[in-house]
Design an enzyme around this catalytic site. Structure first.
Site, PDB file in Angstrom:
ATOM      1  N   HIS A 216       0.794  -1.228   0.000  1.00  0.00           N
ATOM      2  CA  HIS A 216       0.000   0.000   0.000  1.00  0.00           C
ATOM      3  C   HIS A 216       0.824   1.276   0.000  1.00  0.00           C
ATOM      4  CE1 HIS A 216       0.965  -0.262   4.262  1.00  0.00           C
ATOM      5  NE2 HIS A 216       0.771   1.032   4.286  1.00  0.00           N
TER       6      HIS A 216
HETATM    7  C1  UD1 Z   1      -1.760   4.974   6.568  1.00  0.00           C
HETATM    8  C2  UD1 Z   1      -0.452   5.298   7.233  1.00  0.00           C
HETATM    9  C3  UD1 Z   1       0.532   4.150   7.027  1.00  0.00           C
HETATM   10  C4  UD1 Z   1      -0.063   2.827   7.439  1.00  0.00           C
HETATM   11  C5  UD1 Z   1      -1.366   2.621   6.700  1.00  0.00           C
HETATM   12  C6  UD1 Z   1      -1.985   1.297   7.087  1.00  0.00           C
HETATM   13  C7  UD1 Z   1       0.124   7.699   7.245  1.00  0.00           C
HETATM   14  C8  UD1 Z   1       0.981   8.723   6.642  1.00  0.00           C
HETATM   15  N1  UD1 Z   1       0.159   6.483   6.663  1.00  0.00           N
HETATM   16  O1  UD1 Z   1      -1.538   4.979   5.167  1.00  0.00           O
HETATM   17  O2  UD1 Z   1       1.691   4.389   7.805  1.00  0.00           O
HETATM   18  O3  UD1 Z   1       0.834   1.770   7.138  1.00  0.00           O
HETATM   19  O4  UD1 Z   1      -2.231   3.701   7.012  1.00  0.00           O
HETATM   20  O5  UD1 Z   1      -3.248   1.128   6.588  1.00  0.00           O
HETATM   21  O6  UD1 Z   1      -0.562   7.961   8.223  1.00  0.00           O
HETATM   22  N2  UD1 Z   1      -9.099   4.939   2.945  1.00  0.00           N
HETATM   23  C9  UD1 Z   1     -10.320   4.336   2.906  1.00  0.00           C
HETATM   24  N3  UD1 Z   1     -10.859   3.879   4.071  1.00  0.00           N
HETATM   25  C10 UD1 Z   1     -10.230   4.032   5.258  1.00  0.00           C
HETATM   26  C11 UD1 Z   1      -8.972   4.661   5.282  1.00  0.00           C
HETATM   27  C12 UD1 Z   1      -8.418   5.088   4.118  1.00  0.00           C
HETATM   28  O7  UD1 Z   1     -10.930   4.172   1.874  1.00  0.00           O
HETATM   29  O8  UD1 Z   1     -10.781   3.608   6.293  1.00  0.00           O
HETATM   30  C13 UD1 Z   1      -8.493   5.416   1.698  1.00  0.00           C
HETATM   31  C14 UD1 Z   1      -8.346   6.915   1.695  1.00  0.00           C
HETATM   32  O9  UD1 Z   1      -9.464   7.500   1.139  1.00  0.00           O
HETATM   33  C15 UD1 Z   1      -7.116   7.147   0.880  1.00  0.00           C
HETATM   34  C16 UD1 Z   1      -6.304   5.900   1.080  1.00  0.00           C
HETATM   35  O10 UD1 Z   1      -7.164   4.917   1.622  1.00  0.00           O
HETATM   36  O11 UD1 Z   1      -7.435   7.239  -0.482  1.00  0.00           O
HETATM   37  C17 UD1 Z   1      -5.132   6.149   1.969  1.00  0.00           C
HETATM   38  O12 UD1 Z   1      -5.490   6.422   3.334  1.00  0.00           O
HETATM   39  P1  UD1 Z   1      -4.534   7.292   4.293  1.00  0.00           P
HETATM   40  O13 UD1 Z   1      -5.024   7.262   5.676  1.00  0.00           O
HETATM   41  O14 UD1 Z   1      -4.293   8.588   3.638  1.00  0.00           O
HETATM   42  O15 UD1 Z   1      -3.141   6.608   4.284  1.00  0.00           O
HETATM   43  P2  UD1 Z   1      -2.751   5.088   4.172  1.00  0.00           P
HETATM   44  O16 UD1 Z   1      -2.207   4.844   2.816  1.00  0.00           O
HETATM   45  O17 UD1 Z   1      -3.888   4.228   4.643  1.00  0.00           O
END
Ligand code: UD1
Length: 370
Positions: A216
């Site tokens: 991811h």
């Molecule tokens: C975050 C953490 C990362 C961790 C990862 C585990 C940061 C900088 N990164 O990255 O260290 O390893 O989580 O999962 O904090 N999204 C959903 N549903 C959710 C959460 C996220 O659809 O419940 C989508 C968001 O819309 C976004 C993407 O997932 O498009 C990324 O989510 P984000 O929280 O920005 O960072 P992660 O890549 O999940």
């Protein structure tokens, strides 16, 4: 002492569970002895960085984490948007109802955002999993670690490497507490409750006869062609074994566009904790770009191939079962060849990764307030 425990994203939940359990045990013991002298009161603040049931609520339920006292409902956005929303909402909460200490875990956006807010309101900050460094500033997590540690008062660490990183940056020994790894507390406590997910039956999986994959990191998945090359290289070199890939929401959007398919590839949604670790514990090996999973595979004794060029958790390599394969898809074939030759290292368990870290942290917190 009033402590705010901050959790925001999936990898935080397994880290806070043992700390909350240890605080509750202390509160219960104190109430039996009718003493409140050493009471630690906590509020659980969920920033809402992860909000899908599969990324958050499932973990609360399985790990027995109590309902958060507050949810800041930050949700998705750019790094700055997410950081700003968390900061504004946590500051408002603290101005209305202050606390003495803000305890943050790991390296996600919520970790950094809440520690800044707390410190600017002159609270103490405790960081669990402090001092680890990849020195790769292309990862938002490394910036989060560096910023958080630059304003932390109490550093709870998982390894001697982390202790040394902190000492090198001028942190005195009295503020460094080498307590072990709370993520491993959760793993060891729940190991007997791991259970097969539905894919076990539907894909007819057999112990040691399939691989688990997770990916991811923006650096690996945001470039479509690179992700495709990774997938192709993996699928071509697993000798036909099934590859089970529970897909993170970020990666799902890109895989959808690529339309990746193969007979031995099983793309499924994010799994709850018990089901995911059941798959890991029974697999031949794990391919991942996560940091936390490299720690869990080390303790479970499962070979781990890390699809990154660096790691902030070097003990998973020097002591554990992890190897850095890198981010060049060309490295996949030789690494898998070594795995299939049967010569993967066995590894041992790093110091203090023994299931007692939550207790050690709470003991330190108790002493701090004396
Ligand atoms: C975050 C953490 C990362 C961790 C990862 C585990 C940061 C900088 N990164 O990255 O260290 O390893 O989580 O999962 O904090 N999204 C959903 N549903 C959710 C959460 C996220 O659809 O419940 C989508 C968001 O819309 C976004 C993407 O997932 O498009 C990324 O989510 P984000 O929280 O920005 O960072 P992660 O890549 O999940």
């Amino acid at each position: 002492m009033r402590i705010d425990i901050i959790a925001g994203a999936r990898p935080n939940f397994m880290k806070i569970a043992p700390i909350i359990e240890a605080i509750r045990n202390l509160q219960n013991a104190n109430s039996e002895q009718r003493t409140t002298n050493h009471d630690i009161n906590y509020r659980l603040i969920h920033t809402g960085q992860h909000y899908d049931k599969k990324m958050s609520a499932d973990f609360f339920e399985q790990l027995g984490i109590p309902e958060p006292d507050f949810n800041l409902d930050a949700r998705s956005g750019t790094q700055a948007e997410q950081t700003a929303r968390i900061m504004m909402r946590y500051e408002k909460l603290l101005l209305e109802a202050p606390a003495d200490l803000c305890l943050v875990v790991g390296d996600v956006t919520s970790t950094m955002a809440c520690s800044i807010v707390a410190k600017k309101l002159c609270m103490k900050v405790a960081h669990v999993e402090a001092g680890i460094r990849s020195y790769d500033l292309n990862m938002p997590e490394e910036i989060n670690r560096m910023v958080t540690d630059s304003i932390t008062d109490y550093f709870f660490t998982t390894s001697e490497v982390a202790n040394n990183n902190l000492r090198k940056s001028g942190i005195p020994n009295e503020r460094i507490f080498f307590v072990g790894n709370t993520m491993i507390d959760t793993l060891l406590k729940n190991r007997r409750r791991f259970e097969a997910p539905p894919i076990w039956e539907t894909a007819n999986l057999q112990k040691g006869q399939y691989l688990v994959m997770t990916m991811h990191r923006p650096a690996n998945v945001d470039e479509e062609q690179k992700l495709k090359q990774f997938m192709d290289a993996i699928l071509q070199n697993v000798e036909g074994l099934p590859v089970v890939f529970p897909v993170h929401p970020r990666t799902a959007k890109i895989l959808d566009r690529l339309g990746t398919e193969a007979n031995n590839l099983h793309l499924i949604g994010p799994l709850p904790y018990f089901e995911f670790n059941y798959l890991v514990e029974n697999s031949k090996a794990v391919l991942t770009d996560s940091g936390g999973i490299t720690e869990e595979t080390t303790v479970l004794g499962i070979p781990c191939l890390t699809l990154r060029d660096n790691t902030e958790r070097p003990e998973t390599i020097t002591v554990g079962t992890n190897e850095l394969v890198g981010t060049n898809p060309k490295n996949i074939a030789p690494a898998l060849k070594q795995l299939f030759s049967g010569n993967w290292k066995k590894g041992t368990i790093p110091e203090k990764w023994d299931g007692k870290t939550g207790k050690r942290i709470v003991k330190v917190l108790e002493e701090l307030r004396e």
